[in-house]
Design a protein around this motif. Structure first.
Motif, PDB file in Angstrom:
ATOM      1  N   LYS A  30       0.882  -1.161   0.000  1.00 19.85           N
ATOM      2  CA  LYS A  30       0.000   0.000   0.000  1.00 19.85           C
ATOM      3  C   LYS A  30       0.919   1.210   0.000  1.00 19.85           C
ATOM      4  N   TYR A  31       0.403   2.314  -0.508  1.00 21.21           N
ATOM      5  CA  TYR A  31       1.239   3.509  -0.534  1.00 21.21           C
ATOM      6  C   TYR A  31       0.416   4.739  -0.221  1.00 21.21           C
ATOM      7  N   VAL A  32       1.124   5.745   0.304  1.00 17.97           N
ATOM      8  CA  VAL A  32       0.518   7.020   0.658  1.00 17.97           C
ATOM      9  C   VAL A  32       1.265   8.110  -0.089  1.00 17.97           C
ATOM     10  N   MET A  33       0.507   8.938  -0.815  1.00 14.72           N
ATOM     11  CA  MET A  33       1.125  10.064  -1.518  1.00 14.72           C
ATOM     12  C   MET A  33       1.040  11.288  -0.617  1.00 14.72           C
ATOM     13  N   LYS A  34       2.151  12.003  -0.496  1.00 12.48           N
ATOM     14  CA  LYS A  34       2.199  13.224   0.294  1.00 12.48           C
ATOM     15  C   LYS A  34       2.096  14.426  -0.646  1.00 12.48           C
ATOM     16  N   THR A  35       2.034  15.624  -0.064  1.00 10.40           N
ATOM     17  CA  THR A  35       2.030  16.824  -0.894  1.00 10.40           C
ATOM     18  C   THR A  35       3.461  17.101  -1.356  1.00 10.40           C
ATOM     19  N   PRO A  36       3.633  17.818  -2.463  1.00  6.14           N
ATOM     20  CA  PRO A  36       4.983  18.134  -2.946  1.00  6.14           C
ATOM     21  C   PRO A  36       5.793  18.877  -1.880  1.00  6.14           C
ATOM     22  N   PRO A  37       7.128  18.831  -1.960  1.00  2.22           N
ATOM     23  CA  PRO A  37       7.978  19.496  -0.966  1.00  2.22           C
ATOM     24  C   PRO A  37       7.718  20.999  -0.896  1.00  2.22           C
ATOM     25  N   ALA A  38       7.955  21.572   0.280  1.00  4.72           N
ATOM     26  CA  ALA A  38       7.757  23.005   0.494  1.00  4.72           C
ATOM     27  C   ALA A  38       8.624  23.822  -0.456  1.00  4.72           C
ATOM     28  N   SER A  39       9.837  23.376  -0.708  1.00  5.96           N
ATOM     29  CA  SER A  39      10.732  24.123  -1.592  1.00  5.96           C
ATOM     30  C   SER A  39      10.158  24.223  -3.006  1.00  5.96           C
ATOM     31  N   TYR A  40       9.438  23.208  -3.444  1.00  3.75           N
ATOM     32  CA  TYR A  40       8.803  23.246  -4.772  1.00  3.75           C
ATOM     33  C   TYR A  40       7.787  24.384  -4.830  1.00  3.75           C
ATOM     34  N   PHE A  41       6.929  24.464  -3.808  1.00  3.04           N
ATOM     35  CA  PHE A  41       5.906  25.515  -3.774  1.00  3.04           C
ATOM     36  C   PHE A  41       6.538  26.904  -3.666  1.00  3.04           C
ATOM     37  N   LYS A  87       1.089  36.124   2.506  1.00  2.04           N
ATOM     38  CA  LYS A  87      -0.138  35.579   1.928  1.00  2.04           C
ATOM     39  C   LYS A  87       0.178  34.313   1.122  1.00  2.04           C
ATOM     40  N   HIS A  88       1.264  34.355   0.342  1.00  2.00           N
ATOM     41  CA  HIS A  88       1.669  33.161  -0.414  1.00  2.00           C
ATOM     42  C   HIS A  88       2.007  32.021   0.530  1.00  2.00           C
ATOM     43  N   LEU A  89       2.754  32.324   1.601  1.00  2.00           N
ATOM     44  CA  LEU A  89       3.134  31.278   2.550  1.00  2.00           C
ATOM     45  C   LEU A  89       1.909  30.685   3.234  1.00  2.00           C
ATOM     46  N   TYR A  90       0.917  31.514   3.529  1.00  2.00           N
ATOM     47  CA  TYR A  90      -0.312  31.023   4.150  1.00  2.00           C
ATOM     48  C   TYR A  90      -1.030  30.052   3.209  1.00  2.00           C
ATOM     49  N   GLU A  91      -1.097  30.398   1.919  1.00  2.00           N
ATOM     50  CA  GLU A  91      -1.737  29.515   0.932  1.00  2.00           C
ATOM     51  C   GLU A  91      -0.980  28.191   0.816  1.00  2.00           C
ATOM     52  N   ILE A  92       0.356  28.253   0.811  1.00  4.31           N
ATOM     53  CA  ILE A  92       1.166  27.042   0.753  1.00  4.31           C
ATOM     54  C   ILE A  92       0.938  26.222   2.022  1.00  4.31           C
ATOM     55  N   ALA A  93       0.865  26.878   3.168  1.00  7.57           N
ATOM     56  CA  ALA A  93       0.664  26.179   4.446  1.00  7.57           C
ATOM     57  C   ALA A  93      -0.656  25.420   4.463  1.00  7.57           C
ATOM     58  N   LEU A  94      -1.697  25.980   3.864  1.00  2.00           N
ATOM     59  CA  LEU A  94      -2.985  25.284   3.814  1.00  2.00           C
ATOM     60  C   LEU A  94      -2.872  23.974   3.030  1.00  2.00           C
ATOM     61  N   VAL A  95      -2.061  23.974   1.979  1.00  2.00           N
ATOM     62  CA  VAL A  95      -1.852  22.753   1.197  1.00  2.00           C
ATOM     63  C   VAL A  95      -0.973  21.776   1.974  1.00  2.00           C
ATOM     64  N   LYS A  96       0.125  22.270   2.550  1.00  2.00           N
ATOM     65  CA  LYS A  96       1.065  21.411   3.272  1.00  2.00           C
ATOM     66  C   LYS A  96       0.467  20.840   4.556  1.00  2.00           C
ATOM     67  N   GLN A  97      -0.552  21.494   5.100  1.00  2.00           N
ATOM     68  CA  GLN A  97      -1.146  21.039   6.353  1.00  2.00           C
ATOM     69  C   GLN A  97      -1.824  19.673   6.193  1.00  2.00           C
ATOM     70  N   LYS A  98      -2.132  19.278   4.966  1.00  2.00           N
ATOM     71  CA  LYS A  98      -2.739  17.964   4.733  1.00  2.00           C
ATOM     72  C   LYS A  98      -1.817  16.833   5.184  1.00  2.00           C
ATOM     73  N   ASP A  99      -0.480  17.052   5.135  1.00  2.00           N
ATOM     74  CA  ASP A  99       0.467  16.026   5.584  1.00  2.00           C
ATOM     75  C   ASP A  99       0.508  15.915   7.100  1.00  2.00           C
ATOM     76  N   THR A 100       0.306  17.033   7.798  1.00  2.00           N
ATOM     77  CA  THR A 100       0.313  17.032   9.263  1.00  2.00           C
ATOM     78  C   THR A 100      -0.935  17.760   9.755  1.00  2.00           C
ATOM     79  N   PRO A 101      -2.076  17.072   9.757  1.00  2.00           N
ATOM     80  CA  PRO A 101      -3.340  17.753  10.065  1.00  2.00           C
ATOM     81  C   PRO A 101      -3.434  18.291  11.498  1.00  2.00           C
TER      82      PRO A 101
END
Length: 150
Positions: free
Chosen positions: A71-82, A107-121
């Motif tokens: 089984k596998y789990v896909m994470k969100t892309p790395p922070a450096s990519y965003f 504002k950009h960092l906040y938007e990225i954080a909302l996406v990255k938060q899926k990995d660590t809810p």
């Protein structure tokens, strides 16, 4: 109630471009050593990442079991990519801390954080933003308060 847990034989961590899983390295050898069906993983992964852009790096954690299933789990892309996408960069600074190559707004960092938060809810958004600010600092990207200052 009896539940039979499958015996885990390996945990494999890979970063694969979206839609780019092929039986060649790094995917093939990593899965082959665990005795997994490489093409089954490649077809399933490529189907699940079909809606992503082609060059998006997708971290994957694959758990291999003793019965050769996985089984596998896909994470969100790395922070450096965003951060590189938000700043319009190809790569970070050669001298981070001494040289700024771009700027991003909070504002950009906040938007990225909302996406990255899926990995660590369980982590609050503010903590994820602070972590992203550290990543920006290590890449030589300046964080500004307003988008107009960037």
């Amino acid at each position: 109630m009896t539940s039979k847990a499958k015996a885990v034989t390996a945990t494999i961590r890979l970063v694969i471009p979206a839609g780019g899983a092929k039986p060649s390295p790094p995917v093939g050898p990593a899965l082959g050593q665990a005795g997994l069906k490489i093409m089954d993983f490649c077809k399933d992964f490529n189907a699940k990442t079909a809606e992503y852009k082609d060059s998006v790096p997708v971290p994957v954690v694959i758990t291999a079991f003793a019965d050769k299933s996985f089984k596998y789990v896909m994470k969100t892309p790395p922070a450096s990519y965003f951060i590189k996408k938000a700043a319009g960069l190809e790569s970070g600074s050669q001298k981070p801390g001494h040289q700024h190559v771009a700027a991003v707004s909070l504002k950009h960092l906040y938007e990225i954080a909302l996406v990255k938060q899926k990995d660590t809810p369980l982590a609050p958004v503010e903590s994820v933003v602070r972590s992203l600010m550290g990543t920006c600092r290590s890449m030589g990207v300046k964080v500004v308060a307003r988008p107009e200052d960037a």
